[in-house]
Design a protein around this motif. Structure first.
Motif, PDB file in Angstrom:
ATOM      1  N   GLY A 196     -30.934  38.300  54.610  1.00 25.02           N
ATOM      2  CA  GLY A 196     -29.870  38.674  55.521  1.00 25.02           C
ATOM      3  C   GLY A 196     -29.124  37.464  56.053  1.00 25.02           C
ATOM      4  O   GLY A 196     -29.544  36.317  55.879  1.00 25.02           O
ATOM      5  N   ALA A 197     -28.025  37.738  56.738  1.00 28.19           N
ATOM      6  CA  ALA A 197     -27.237  36.661  57.340  1.00 28.19           C
ATOM      7  C   ALA A 197     -27.952  36.029  58.518  1.00 28.19           C
ATOM      8  O   ALA A 197     -27.489  35.013  59.054  1.00 28.19           O
ATOM      9  N   ASP A 198     -29.089  36.614  58.905  1.00 25.36           N
ATOM     10  CA  ASP A 198     -29.928  36.033  59.940  1.00 25.36           C
ATOM     11  C   ASP A 198     -31.015  35.127  59.369  1.00 25.36           C
ATOM     12  O   ASP A 198     -31.856  34.598  60.094  1.00 25.36           O
ATOM     13  N   GLY A 199     -31.017  34.957  58.036  1.00 25.98           N
ATOM     14  CA  GLY A 199     -31.993  34.087  57.395  1.00 25.98           C
ATOM     15  C   GLY A 199     -33.351  34.716  57.193  1.00 25.98           C
ATOM     16  O   GLY A 199     -34.318  34.012  56.891  1.00 25.98           O
ATOM     17  N   ILE A 200     -33.433  36.040  57.306  1.00 25.20           N
ATOM     18  CA  ILE A 200     -34.699  36.742  57.134  1.00 25.20           C
ATOM     19  C   ILE A 200     -34.723  37.430  55.767  1.00 25.20           C
ATOM     20  O   ILE A 200     -33.722  38.015  55.338  1.00 25.20           O
ATOM     21  N   GLY A 214     -35.455  45.033  51.099  1.00 22.65           N
ATOM     22  CA  GLY A 214     -34.417  45.435  50.159  1.00 22.65           C
ATOM     23  C   GLY A 214     -33.060  45.500  50.824  1.00 22.65           C
ATOM     24  O   GLY A 214     -32.956  45.464  52.058  1.00 22.65           O
ATOM     25  N   PRO A 215     -31.999  45.612  50.029  1.00 24.48           N
ATOM     26  CA  PRO A 215     -30.653  45.700  50.602  1.00 24.48           C
ATOM     27  C   PRO A 215     -30.459  46.912  51.504  1.00 24.48           C
ATOM     28  O   PRO A 215     -29.654  46.872  52.435  1.00 24.48           O
ATOM     29  N   GLU A 216     -31.172  47.999  51.230  1.00 23.55           N
ATOM     30  CA  GLU A 216     -30.996  49.236  51.992  1.00 23.55           C
ATOM     31  C   GLU A 216     -31.666  49.213  53.351  1.00 23.55           C
ATOM     32  O   GLU A 216     -31.458  50.117  54.165  1.00 23.55           O
ATOM     33  N   CYS A 217     -32.474  48.180  53.624  1.00 24.72           N
ATOM     34  CA  CYS A 217     -33.210  48.145  54.895  1.00 24.72           C
ATOM     35  C   CYS A 217     -33.033  46.826  55.629  1.00 24.72           C
ATOM     36  O   CYS A 217     -33.812  46.505  56.519  1.00 24.72           O
ATOM     37  N   LYS A 218     -32.005  46.055  55.264  1.00 24.75           N
ATOM     38  CA  LYS A 218     -31.795  44.776  55.932  1.00 24.75           C
ATOM     39  C   LYS A 218     -31.461  45.004  57.412  1.00 24.75           C
ATOM     40  O   LYS A 218     -30.855  46.004  57.777  1.00 24.75           O
ATOM     41  N   TYR A 219     -31.911  44.073  58.233  1.00 23.22           N
ATOM     42  CA  TYR A 219     -31.750  44.075  59.682  1.00 23.22           C
ATOM     43  C   TYR A 219     -32.610  45.118  60.389  1.00 23.22           C
ATOM     44  O   TYR A 219     -32.455  45.330  61.591  1.00 23.22           O
ATOM     45  N   GLU A 220     -33.526  45.741  59.675  1.00 22.77           N
ATOM     46  CA  GLU A 220     -34.498  46.635  60.283  1.00 22.77           C
ATOM     47  C   GLU A 220     -35.802  45.878  60.500  1.00 22.77           C
ATOM     48  O   GLU A 220     -36.340  45.272  59.570  1.00 22.77           O
ATOM     49  N   ARG A 221     -36.301  45.915  61.715  1.00 27.18           N
ATOM     50  CA  ARG A 221     -37.466  45.102  62.061  1.00 27.18           C
ATOM     51  C   ARG A 221     -38.683  45.416  61.186  1.00 27.18           C
ATOM     52  O   ARG A 221     -39.426  44.515  60.781  1.00 27.18           O
ATOM     53  N   ASP A 222     -38.889  46.705  60.888  1.00 20.74           N
ATOM     54  CA  ASP A 222     -40.077  47.072  60.119  1.00 20.74           C
ATOM     55  C   ASP A 222     -39.944  46.756  58.639  1.00 20.74           C
ATOM     56  O   ASP A 222     -40.868  46.987  57.862  1.00 20.74           O
ATOM     57  N   ALA A 223     -38.784  46.224  58.226  1.00 24.61           N
ATOM     58  CA  ALA A 223     -38.571  45.847  56.830  1.00 24.61           C
ATOM     59  C   ALA A 223     -38.567  44.324  56.646  1.00 24.61           C
ATOM     60  O   ALA A 223     -38.333  43.843  55.542  1.00 24.61           O
ATOM     61  N   GLU A 224     -38.827  43.576  57.706  1.00 26.48           N
ATOM     62  CA  GLU A 224     -38.865  42.120  57.606  1.00 26.48           C
ATOM     63  C   GLU A 224     -40.092  41.678  56.806  1.00 26.48           C
ATOM     64  O   GLU A 224     -41.193  42.164  57.026  1.00 26.48           O
ATOM     65  N   LEU A 225     -39.862  40.757  55.876  1.00 24.96           N
ATOM     66  CA  LEU A 225     -40.964  40.187  55.107  1.00 24.96           C
ATOM     67  C   LEU A 225     -41.313  38.781  55.581  1.00 24.96           C
ATOM     68  O   LEU A 225     -42.478  38.470  55.801  1.00 24.96           O
ATOM     69  N   LEU A 226     -40.279  37.946  55.748  1.00 27.56           N
ATOM     70  CA  LEU A 226     -40.533  36.551  56.140  1.00 27.56           C
ATOM     71  C   LEU A 226     -39.264  35.953  56.727  1.00 27.56           C
ATOM     72  O   LEU A 226     -38.171  36.115  56.154  1.00 27.56           O
ATOM     73  N   LEU A 237     -23.881  36.640  53.156  1.00 31.35           N
ATOM     74  CA  LEU A 237     -23.374  35.363  53.650  1.00 31.35           C
ATOM     75  C   LEU A 237     -23.011  35.484  55.127  1.00 31.35           C
ATOM     76  O   LEU A 237     -23.163  34.533  55.892  1.00 31.35           O
ATOM     77  N   THR A 238     -22.569  36.669  55.527  1.00 32.49           N
ATOM     78  CA  THR A 238     -22.197  36.915  56.922  1.00 32.49           C
ATOM     79  C   THR A 238     -22.373  38.381  57.255  1.00 32.49           C
ATOM     80  O   THR A 238     -22.373  39.241  56.360  1.00 32.49           O
ATOM     81  N   GLN A 239     -22.502  38.659  58.545  1.00 31.20           N
ATOM     82  CA  GLN A 239     -22.463  40.036  59.024  1.00 31.20           C
ATOM     83  C   GLN A 239     -21.048  40.439  59.408  1.00 31.20           C
ATOM     84  O   GLN A 239     -20.769  41.630  59.608  1.00 31.20           O
ATOM     85  N   LEU A 240     -20.163  39.474  59.541  1.00 34.21           N
ATOM     86  CA  LEU A 240     -18.781  39.768  59.913  1.00 34.21           C
ATOM     87  C   LEU A 240     -18.075  40.537  58.809  1.00 34.21           C
ATOM     88  O   LEU A 240     -18.352  40.338  57.630  1.00 34.21           O
ATOM     89  N   GLY A 281     -22.716  39.303  64.230  1.00 37.47           N
ATOM     90  CA  GLY A 281     -21.797  38.485  63.449  1.00 37.47           C
ATOM     91  C   GLY A 281     -22.375  37.172  62.992  1.00 37.47           C
ATOM     92  O   GLY A 281     -21.664  36.161  62.932  1.00 37.47           O
ATOM     93  N   LEU A 282     -23.646  37.151  62.638  1.00 41.24           N
ATOM     94  CA  LEU A 282     -24.280  35.930  62.166  1.00 41.24           C
ATOM     95  C   LEU A 282     -23.752  35.536  60.793  1.00 41.24           C
ATOM     96  O   LEU A 282     -23.399  36.386  59.978  1.00 41.24           O
ATOM     97  N   THR A 283     -23.711  34.231  60.536  1.00 45.11           N
ATOM     98  CA  THR A 283     -23.253  33.695  59.256  1.00 45.11           C
ATOM     99  C   THR A 283     -24.186  32.577  58.819  1.00 45.11           C
ATOM    100  O   THR A 283     -24.546  31.711  59.624  1.00 45.11           O
ATOM    101  N   LEU A 284     -24.597  32.583  57.562  1.00 42.46           N
ATOM    102  CA  LEU A 284     -25.456  31.531  57.032  1.00 42.46           C
ATOM    103  C   LEU A 284     -24.632  30.259  56.821  1.00 42.46           C
ATOM    104  O   LEU A 284     -23.517  30.314  56.285  1.00 42.46           O
ATOM    105  N   GLN A 285     -25.202  29.136  57.219  1.00 47.04           N
ATOM    106  CA  GLN A 285     -24.487  27.867  57.150  1.00 47.04           C
ATOM    107  C   GLN A 285     -24.931  27.060  55.924  1.00 47.04           C
ATOM    108  O   GLN A 285     -25.988  27.295  55.341  1.00 47.04           O
ATOM    109  N   LEU A 286     -24.122  26.094  55.560  1.00 46.46           N
ATOM    110  CA  LEU A 286     -24.341  25.349  54.315  1.00 46.46           C
ATOM    111  C   LEU A 286     -25.680  24.612  54.250  1.00 46.46           C
ATOM    112  O   LEU A 286     -26.296  24.596  53.169  1.00 46.46           O
TER     113      LEU A 286
END
Length: 360
Positions: free
Chosen positions: A267-271, A275-287, A39-42, A59-64
């Motif tokens: 992720g909280a960036d909407g990407i 998997g949970p273990e590789c979130k925010y890693e560029r080479d793990a982005e799917l969509l 929901l957030t990186q904070l 500190g990105l946060t997903l909005q409603l």
């Protein structure tokens, strides 16, 4: 609901919905069983060794509005939702988020938290009304019973007392990270957590080298033996969960990242990540769901191409033995059985009993 016979995790839990597994083996489109979402990186903490530390993230946060759209796509079809982060309970719209998730159709909702805000009335109200289970990660116990550790236990007691008073179905779990250096502390810390009123205690390996190309587990020698000593002195019906497969040294093998069709990470960036273990890693982005969040986003050609390209030889996070690679190893065996037995019986349904079957 947990009981003495039900596991929280094993690789075979991905086979809980047997019809979904069979559809996947036939090459059909399937919805995931679980979405895990930051929901957030904070966060209220900045732990050393945390790969997602707030000090290293924007500190990105997903909005409603984004959540409403995402939940509308998945809620009617994917029964499980896990909210993590960061610390999701510090988000002002946390209560609205869990209420929206229920409204959109998620059957089981779990929250992973450090316990910082579980004493706040508005957070408690949301948890008791909409959440299936909260798993509180315990910190600051490795050398001694710190003040912050004792305060977290006190807040757990307060939440437990309110559950008992109001008859809520919310369950409280607690988790402890393990490494060989901490083996002498599990018994004392575990007993205190159980006495605070948790419904179950979950152990999982501490991972290291997140700043390097290939993160892995810290030394786990003696961990399982130390946990057995806790079990010997714990109350008779204490629910102590040990995902033994995560401690195994047996290599994992998969030709595709099958598991990420069943457990998806946003992720909280909407990407959407592998998997949970590789979130925010560029080479793990799917969509990037900020760019494409149509009803068919799960089957977007880019997403499917990436999942088909990831295998046990090139998945650099495999040493952490998290869920997607473990599920993928399990499903790979089913794929081979299916391919060699086209005219015979299909793979057998898992006979294991699991708690929270929609949270894999």
């Amino acid at each position: 609901m947990t009981d003495d016979q039900s596991k929280i995790f094993a690789p075979s839990k991905v086979n809980g919905d047997h019809q979904k597994i069979e559809a996947y083996l036939r090459g059909e489109q399937i919805f995931p069983t679980t979405m895990e979402m930051d929901l957030t990186q904070l966060c209220t903490r900045s732990c050393s060794g945390c790969p997602y530390s707030a000090s290293r993230r924007p500190g990105l946060t997903l909005q409603l509005p984004f959540l409403d759209r995402l939940f509308s796509v998945l809620g009617p079809h994917a029964p499980g939702l896990v909210l993590t982060g960061g610390e999701s309970t510090i988000v002002p719209h946390f209560p609205e988020t869990v209420a929206l998730a229920r409204k959109k159709g998620f059957k089981e909702i779990a929250v992973i938290s450090n316990g910082a805000n579980i004493h706040h009335p508005e957070v408690q109200d949301a948890l008791l009304a909409h959440v299936t289970a909260i798993r509180i990660s315990l910190y600051d116990w490795q050398e001694n019973d710190s003040g912050s550790f004792r305060y977290t236990l006190k807040k757990i007691e307060g939440l437990h007392n309110r559950i008992e008073k109001e008859g809520s179905k919310l369950e409280i779990g607690a988790s402890l990270l393990t490494r060989a250096e901490w083996n002498h502390r599990y018994a004392s810390v575990g007993l205190q957590a159980l006495n605070a009123g948790i419904d179950w205690l979950y152990f999982h390996p501490y991972c290291i080298d997140w700043d390097k190309e290939y993160p892995t587990q810290a030394d786990q020698i003696g961990v399982l033996d130390a946990i057995e000593k806790l079990k010997e002195i714990a109350p008779r019906h204490a629910n102590i969960q040990v995902p033994c497969e995560r401690y195994s040294k047996k290599p994992l093998y998969f030709e595709k990242l099958h598991g990420s069709h069943f457990l998806i990470q946003v992720g909280a960036d909407g990407i959407n990540y592998a998997g949970p273990e590789c979130k925010y890693e560029r080479d793990a982005e799917l969509l990037n769901l900020n760019d494409y969040l149509e009803d068919d986003f799960l089957w977007h050609p880019q997403r499917l191409k990436r999942l088909n390209e990831i295998n046990s030889d090139n998945y650099r996070f495999i040493g952490t033995r998290h869920r997607p690679p473990m599920f993928s190893d399990y499903i790979e065996k089913l794929v081979r059985l299916h391919d060699s037995n086209q005219e015979g019986e299909g793979p057998k349904e898992s006979s294991e009993c699991f708690a929270y079957p929609s949270i894999i």
